[in-house]
Design a protein around this motif. Structure first.
Motif, mmCIF file in Angstrom:
data_model
loop_
_atom_site.group_PDB
_atom_site.id
_atom_site.type_symbol
_atom_site.label_atom_id
_atom_site.label_comp_id
_atom_site.label_asym_id
_atom_site.label_seq_id
_atom_site.Cartn_x
_atom_site.Cartn_y
_atom_site.Cartn_z
ATOM 1 N N PRO A 18 -10.980 1.029 -4.078
ATOM 2 C CA PRO A 18 -11.884 1.908 -3.325
ATOM 3 C C PRO A 18 -12.100 1.392 -1.909
ATOM 4 N N LEU A 19 -12.174 2.315 -0.965
ATOM 5 C CA LEU A 19 -12.413 1.968 0.433
ATOM 6 C C LEU A 19 -13.828 2.352 0.820
ATOM 7 N N ASP A 20 -14.438 1.549 1.717
ATOM 8 C CA ASP A 20 -15.760 1.937 2.210
ATOM 9 C C ASP A 20 -15.583 2.932 3.362
ATOM 10 N N ASN A 21 -16.656 3.253 4.035
ATOM 11 C CA ASN A 21 -16.574 4.265 5.088
ATOM 12 C C ASN A 21 -16.060 3.714 6.408
ATOM 13 N N GLY A 22 -15.692 2.427 6.412
ATOM 14 C CA GLY A 22 -15.125 1.864 7.615
ATOM 15 C C GLY A 22 -16.119 1.723 8.746
ATOM 16 N N SER A 23 -17.393 1.583 8.416
ATOM 17 C CA SER A 23 -18.421 1.527 9.459
ATOM 18 C C SER A 23 -18.334 0.264 10.292
ATOM 19 N N GLN B 117 -10.355 10.774 -2.444
ATOM 20 C CA GLN B 117 -11.545 10.014 -2.836
ATOM 21 C C GLN B 117 -11.660 8.698 -2.069
ATOM 22 N N LYS B 118 -10.819 8.533 -1.035
ATOM 23 C CA LYS B 118 -10.830 7.334 -0.202
ATOM 24 C C LYS B 118 -10.495 6.077 -1.005
ATOM 25 N N ASN B 119 -9.546 6.233 -1.896
ATOM 26 C CA ASN B 119 -8.985 5.082 -2.589
ATOM 27 C C ASN B 119 -7.592 4.832 -2.040
ATOM 28 N N VAL B 120 -7.134 3.616 -2.153
ATOM 29 C CA VAL B 120 -5.765 3.309 -1.777
ATOM 30 C C VAL B 120 -5.036 2.812 -3.014
ATOM 31 N N ASN B 121 -3.851 3.334 -3.235
ATOM 32 C CA ASN B 121 -3.018 2.898 -4.349
ATOM 33 C C ASN B 121 -2.210 1.686 -3.889
ATOM 34 N N ALA B 122 -2.383 0.571 -4.568
ATOM 35 C CA ALA B 122 -1.733 -0.666 -4.149
ATOM 36 C C ALA B 122 -0.969 -1.285 -5.304
ATOM 37 N N PHE B 123 0.091 -2.023 -4.950
ATOM 38 C CA PHE B 123 0.840 -2.814 -5.921
ATOM 39 C C PHE B 123 0.662 -4.275 -5.530
ATOM 40 N N VAL B 124 0.047 -5.049 -6.388
ATOM 41 C CA VAL B 124 -0.397 -6.395 -6.030
ATOM 42 C C VAL B 124 0.442 -7.455 -6.753
ATOM 43 N N THR B 125 0.883 -8.468 -5.990
ATOM 44 C CA THR B 125 1.570 -9.625 -6.552
ATOM 45 C C THR B 125 0.866 -10.880 -6.068
ATOM 46 N N THR B 126 0.531 -11.771 -6.976
ATOM 47 C CA THR B 126 -0.131 -13.021 -6.619
ATOM 48 C C THR B 126 0.812 -14.194 -6.807
ATOM 49 N N PHE C 77 0.840 -1.185 0.000
ATOM 50 C CA PHE C 77 0.000 0.000 0.000
ATOM 51 C C PHE C 77 0.877 1.237 0.000
ATOM 52 N N SER C 78 0.551 2.186 -0.890
ATOM 53 C CA SER C 78 1.417 3.353 -1.003
ATOM 54 C C SER C 78 0.786 4.638 -0.508
ATOM 55 N N ALA C 79 -0.496 4.873 -0.755
ATOM 56 C CA ALA C 79 -1.063 6.167 -0.376
ATOM 57 C C ALA C 79 -2.574 6.134 -0.428
ATOM 58 N N CYS C 80 -3.198 7.009 0.339
ATOM 59 C CA CYS C 80 -4.639 7.198 0.258
ATOM 60 C C CYS C 80 -4.935 8.532 -0.431
ATOM 61 N N THR C 81 -6.029 8.589 -1.150
ATOM 62 C CA THR C 81 -6.385 9.810 -1.843
ATOM 63 C C THR C 81 -7.600 10.435 -1.182
#
Length: 306
Positions: free
Chosen positions: A40-45, A18-27, A12-16
């Motif tokens: 995209p992130l939800d409201n964390g309710s 717009q409540k998105n997180v920039n991620a670099f994914v390796t499977t 995880f690199s950063a949040c914007t």
């Protein structure tokens, strides 16, 4: 790097805003390899077991950095790449703005189990014969220079896999010469020479523009079977630090941090009976005031035990 199960890892690199997180994914199946995704992130309710909550107001131990090993084979293969491809890979790894920002690397003092050959920096008998090995000049130095050009703040840790083999004996009772890259123990008669070896290495690297932030005494000191190795108990490491290495660093004005242990979380490798009294390895060194004054902490390999 956060591991999600066994199949996927996400950086995880950063949040914007717009409540998105920039991620670099390796499977694990490599269907995605360091693929950038905006999640995209939800409201964390509702919190669950996978929720990470950051509280900037609460601070604990500071991290010196995160990184990886730069081995002889790593450098050899990097130098086989096209220069533009190598530079792109190193920027992706070490650039603090446009890459992952790796900030700490580990190199070997002499060969490791991922080197192109077996060697130390003093293979001819006599510490006066110390000289940085040609393989390091050929392979390691160019890669280190390129990394530091990308991120000058990268810190370097050094670790020996073996001392010069003329410093080895079969055991501390018989003290018979043990001219082998694998196994053996450090002859106490060469403690001062081996401390000088560390000093000369750090000074030689600094002369080339490579500051050694920290050093361990021995990679996997309880592993007799590595392709380059030395068996070193906590008793030996304690004595080497307090009688030779610490005083040698102090006399030479060396500021490099000395880090103890450098092995697995468990202490029964490779033989439980032989290592029975090695439980609490670094704590024994901490308990000796004469040794503890010179060390900065302990290194652990994150595998083997809890």
């Amino acid at each position: 790097m956060a591991g999600l199960g066994l199949a996927t890892s996400i950086l995880f690199s950063a949040c914007t805003a717009q409540k998105n997180v920039n991620a670099f994914v390796t499977t694990a199946d490599q269907s995605m390899v360091f693929k950038p995704l905006s999640i995209p992130l939800d409201n964390g309710s509702s919190a669950d077991a996978n929720t990470i909550v950051l509280n900037p107001a609460v601070k604990f131990q500071e991290m010196d950095g995160f990184g990886a090993a730069i081995t002889g084979s790593t450098c050899y293969n990097l130098l086989k790449m096209k220069p533009e491809d190598r530079t792109a890979l190193l920027k992706e790894t070490f650039d603090p703005v446009d890459g992952m920002g790796y900030s700490y690397i580990r190199i070997s003092m002499g060969c490791s189990d991922f080197s192109m050959d077996e060697y130390t920096h003093c293979d001819s008998v006599g510490i006066e014969n110390f000289a940085i090995h040609e393989l390091d000049k050929r392979d390691l130095f160019p890669i280190l220079k390129e990394i530091l050009a990308i991120n000058p703040k990268v810190k370097i840790m050094s670790s020996p896999w073996t001392p010069p083999i003329w410093m080895k004996v079969n055991n501390l009772k018989d003290l018979k010469p043990f001219p082998s890259w694998v196994d053996g123990q450090l002859n106490p008669a060469y403690y001062q020479d081996y401390a000088t070896y560390f000093v000369k290495f750090i000074q030689a690297m600094e002369k080339e523009g490579f500051m050694i932030e920290s050093t361990t005494i021995q990679n996997e000191p309880l592993n007799r079977g590595n392709s380059a190795s030395l068996f070193m108990t906590w008793q030996e490491q304690r004595d080497f630090i307090k009688t030779a290495l610490g005083p040698a660093f102090k006399a030479a004005g060396i500021k490099t941090k000395i880090v103890a242990y450098d092995h697995n979380y468990n202490y029964d490798y490779p033989d439980k009976e032989e290592c029975a009294d090695q439980v609490g390895y670094p704590e024994h060194i901490y308990a000796d005031a004469d040794a503890a004054q010179y060390i900065d902490g302990a290194a652990f390999h994150a595998y083997g035990g809890d």
